[in-house]
Design an enzyme around this catalytic site. Structure first.
Site, PDB file in Angstrom:
ATOM      1  N   GLY A   1       1.129  -1.265   0.272  1.00 46.46           N
ATOM      2  CA  GLY A   1       0.153  -0.111   0.011  1.00 46.46           C
ATOM      3  C   GLY A   1       0.947   1.281   0.181  1.00 46.46           C
ATOM      4  O   GLY A   1       1.438   1.249  -0.355  1.00 46.46           O
TER       5      GLY A   1
ATOM      6  N   ILE B   1       2.540   2.651   2.111  1.00 49.73           N
ATOM      7  CA  ILE B   1       3.626   2.305   3.155  1.00 49.73           C
ATOM      8  C   ILE B   1       4.798   1.350   2.711  1.00 49.73           C
ATOM      9  O   ILE B   1       5.569   2.045   2.301  1.00 49.73           O
ATOM     10  CB  ILE B   1       3.207   2.170   4.470  1.00 49.73           C
ATOM     11  CG1 ILE B   1       2.792   2.969   5.199  1.00 49.73           C
ATOM     12  CG2 ILE B   1       4.261   2.122   5.545  1.00 49.73           C
ATOM     13  CD1 ILE B   1       2.074   2.726   6.428  1.00 49.73           C
TER      14      ILE B   1
ATOM     15  N   ALA C   1       3.617  -2.380  10.927  1.00 50.85           N
ATOM     16  CA  ALA C   1       2.393  -2.698  10.844  1.00 50.85           C
ATOM     17  C   ALA C   1       1.313  -2.585  11.754  1.00 50.85           C
ATOM     18  O   ALA C   1       1.157  -2.164  12.603  1.00 50.85           O
ATOM     19  CB  ALA C   1       2.251  -3.441   9.474  1.00 50.85           C
ATOM     20  N   ARG C   2       1.114  -4.507  12.675  1.00 53.86           N
ATOM     21  CA  ARG C   2       0.179  -5.217  13.452  1.00 53.86           C
ATOM     22  C   ARG C   2       1.962  -5.733  14.081  1.00 53.86           C
ATOM     23  O   ARG C   2       1.933  -6.434  13.647  1.00 53.86           O
ATOM     24  CB  ARG C   2      -0.781  -4.926  13.537  1.00 53.86           C
ATOM     25  CG  ARG C   2      -1.437  -3.415  13.278  1.00 53.86           C
ATOM     26  CD  ARG C   2      -2.188  -2.825  14.260  1.00 53.86           C
ATOM     27  NE  ARG C   2      -3.345  -1.705  13.905  1.00 53.86           N
ATOM     28  CZ  ARG C   2      -2.913  -0.817  13.454  1.00 53.86           C
ATOM     29  NH1 ARG C   2      -1.429   0.171  13.485  1.00 53.86           N
ATOM     30  NH2 ARG C   2      -4.280   0.227  13.796  1.00 53.86           N
TER      31      ARG C   2
ATOM     32  N   GLU D   1       0.251  -4.170  23.944  1.00 56.95           N
ATOM     33  CA  GLU D   1       1.386  -3.202  23.836  1.00 56.95           C
ATOM     34  C   GLU D   1       0.684  -2.058  25.490  1.00 56.95           C
ATOM     35  O   GLU D   1      -0.589  -2.165  25.712  1.00 56.95           O
ATOM     36  CB  GLU D   1       0.867  -2.323  22.920  1.00 56.95           C
ATOM     37  CG  GLU D   1       1.800  -2.282  21.471  1.00 56.95           C
ATOM     38  CD  GLU D   1       1.667  -2.490  20.427  1.00 56.95           C
ATOM     39  OE1 GLU D   1       0.887  -0.603  20.148  1.00 56.95           O
ATOM     40  OE2 GLU D   1       2.315  -2.218  19.107  1.00 56.95           O
TER      41      GLU D   1
ATOM     42  N   HIS E   1       5.798   1.280  18.785  1.00 60.10           N
ATOM     43  CA  HIS E   1       4.776   1.907  17.748  1.00 60.10           C
ATOM     44  C   HIS E   1       4.708   3.638  17.731  1.00 60.10           C
ATOM     45  O   HIS E   1       3.404   4.099  18.066  1.00 60.10           O
ATOM     46  CB  HIS E   1       3.392   1.376  18.734  1.00 60.10           C
ATOM     47  CG  HIS E   1       1.681   1.224  18.119  1.00 60.10           C
ATOM     48  ND1 HIS E   1       0.932   0.160  18.373  1.00 60.10           N
ATOM     49  CD2 HIS E   1       1.950   1.978  16.292  1.00 60.10           C
ATOM     50  CE1 HIS E   1       0.361   0.459  17.262  1.00 60.10           C
ATOM     51  NE2 HIS E   1       0.394   1.661  16.266  1.00 60.10           N
TER      52      HIS E   1
END
Length: 307
Positions: free
Chosen positions: A143, A145, A225-226, A255, A274
């Site tokens: 995408g 990013i 990302a995640r 987190e 993050h």
């Protein structure tokens, strides 16, 4: 959100603003206790589950404006069924997150962070690094990013493989010499794997025991990302046996990262908070966009109610 820099805009829109005190994100129970009191929310990565949204809708909640790109913490189907307007701010952090991904890769290659720490201890550490030119990087998620990461890695002289669940623009592949490949091939051929994709139910724990088994020995893993894209238990095993030679993780399944996490034991793992999108310029840009969406949808909700 830097509230002080948005106060004039919020006041001009006639909005009363409440900012909960949080460290990273609110819990479901915390949201349930307060959500019914608000007409609209600018959300971070807080868990807007069906339960939260149902309680909110029984109260005043009509609008949920996501600050940032990822909407994996929002039950979009529940929001739709409840008539809650939702939005996000796509295509806003490409350069910022790509800069961090590049920084992590350079740190892994040259270990600058370890040399800095050693010199501060009075040591004179010499580390033989790894040249990046000619190495193969695999980017998962092409995408905004992912594309920005690919451009940077191509400039470094790396061979870049890309994988996405959607077709990758052939013109972009030609521009950057990106090779679009199946995920298994990317895992097998990459010296460094960078995660830049959305989190979905389909790619939860994308990097698991099976995925690590396919990788080259000593591979680097970078996640901007995640956290839940990686099975952290499987990653720890892969770090212990040398399958993963090093990792840079800006995100985690829990987190802030608990002090009990075994990831803290590995010197070859770089840990972030993050924070890859957090630059002054990007924050101000997204603040305004999120407020734009909030105001637009509050007006839509009001018009719908009147009609």
């Amino acid at each position: 959100m830097t509230l002080d820099q948005c106060q004039d805009r919020l006041a001009a829109e006639g909005l009363d603003v409440v900012v909960p005190q949080i460290q990273q994100q609110m819990s479901e129970s915390e949201l349930c206790n307060i959500i019914a009191d608000f007409d609209g929310v600018i959300a971070g990565d807080d868990p807007f589950t069906a339960k939260v949204l149902e309680i909110g809708r029984k109260g005043r909640l009509r609008v949920l404006a996501k600050w940032g790109i990822g909407v994996d913490a929002i039950d979009l189907e529940a929001a739709k069924q409840l008539g809650i307007y939702t939005s996000n701010t796509p295509n806003v952090f490409g350069d910022e997150v790509a800069d961090i991904a590049l920084g992590y890769i350079i740190l892994l290659a040259r270990q600058l962070h370890r040399m800095d720490a050693a010199i501060r201890r009075g040591e004179w550490l010499k580390i033989q690094g790894t040249s990046l030119r000619g190495k193969t990087a695999g980017v998962v998620g092409i995408g905004s990013i992912g594309k920005a990461i690919v451009r940077r890695l191509h400039t470094l002289g790396m061979e870049v493989l890309g994988h996405d669940v959607h077709p990758i623009d052939p013109a972009f592949c030609q521009e950057t010499h990106l090779k679009s490949v199946a995920l298994d091939l990317l895992l097998q051929q990459s010296d460094c794997i960078v995660l830049a994709c959305n989190l979905t139910p389909q790619n939860y724990h994308l990097l698991n025991d099976r995925a690590f088994a396919q990788m080259k020995n000593g591979v680097w893993v970078v996640n901007v990302a995640r956290g839940a894209l990686i099975d952290e238990t499987a990653l720890v095993t892969a770090l212990k046996d040398g399958k993963v030679g090093a990792a840079a993780l800006d995100v985690f399944e829990t987190e802030p990262l608990p002090l009990t996490s075994p990831l803290l034991r590995f010197e070859q793992v770089i840990l972030g908070s993050h924070n890859s999108s957090n630059t002054r310029e990007a924050v101000l840009r997204v603040n305004q966009l999120a407020i734009d969406h909030l105001v637009r949808d509050l007006n839509r909700a009001a018009s719908s109610h009147e009609s």
